[in-house]
Design an enzyme around this catalytic site. Structure first.
Site, short mmCIF file in Angstrom:
data_model
loop_
_atom_site.label_atom_id
_atom_site.label_comp_id
_atom_site.label_asym_id
_atom_site.label_seq_id
_atom_site.Cartn_x
_atom_site.Cartn_y
_atom_site.Cartn_z
N HIS A 145 -8.03 5.07 2.99
CA HIS A 145 -7.46 4.23 4.04
C HIS A 145 -6.34 5.00 4.72
CE1 HIS A 145 -9.16 0.17 2.82
NE2 HIS A 145 -9.58 0.99 1.86
N CYS A 147 -4.22 3.87 6.64
CA CYS A 147 -2.97 3.10 6.61
C CYS A 147 -2.22 3.33 5.29
CB CYS A 147 -3.21 1.62 6.87
SG CYS A 147 -4.32 0.82 5.73
ZN LIG Z 1 -4.43 -1.23 6.53
#
Ligand SMILES: [Zn+2]
Length: 188
Positions: A145, A147
């Protein structure tokens, strides 16, 4: 998709971060992003059930497993990509087999939306249960991910693994172990 809205949004985004949407490199960016959304978020335009229009009526009561299906999705919390591999297994009911490529296709249809990895995994499993009515389904997904790796905890290379197990793979430990071994090692 509403291309005009997408273009406006990208323009506003560029202004919002303090850059100039009129400078040369950015002038066509709203158009490019709007066109790209058609592709990377194409799942919104596809009804998952439509992936499974036909079945092979064939007796087969052994596990069918496809490993390492690559996928790309967008995290709905940060609009950043998460991507990795999906492993999909099912045990047919003896009547309904789908083409192998359909397993990769159903992963793609659910991935190309704003998603959470947990929900993505569950939705793929649910689509298979609904379409094939198999004895069991197992979906395992591993992903990086952005993020997590670009921001926040910054854990480059870390992967998140999710799994959803339905039917006989859930109820029968031996069948689940067989599927897990296939997933891990393939056929030796
Ligand atoms: Zn995220």
């Amino acid at each position: 998709m509403d291309k005009e809205k997408l273009k406006q949004a990208v323009r506003l985004f560029i202004e919002g971060i303090g850059d100039d949407p009129e400078r040369r490199g950015l002038r066509r960016t709203p158009d490019r992003v709007a066109a790209m959304c058609d592709e990377i978020l194409a799942g919104y335009g596809v009804e998952p059930a439509s992936v499974f229009r036909e079945f092979h009526r064939e007796r087969h009561d052994e596990i069918v497993l496809v490993r390492d299906i690559p996928f790309y999705s967008l995290c709905e919390h940060h609009l950043l990509p998460f991507f990795g591999k999906a492993h999909v297994a099912y045990l047919p009911d003896g009547m309904r087999l789908c083409g192998i490529s359909k397993l990769a296709r159903i992963v793609e249809v659910h991935a190309r939306r704003l998603q959470l990895q947990e929900r993505l995994t569950a939705e793929i499993a649910a689509s298979l249960v609904k379409a094939l009515r198999p004895k069991g389904v197992m979906v395992v997904m591993e992903a990086e991910h952005l993020c997590m790796t670009m921001r926040g905890v910054r854990a480059p290379g870390s992967r998140t693994v999710t799994s959803v197990v339905r039917g006989i793979f859930r109820e029968n430990a031996a069948t689940r172990a067989e599927a897990m071994a296939l997933l891990r090692d393939g056929v030796s």
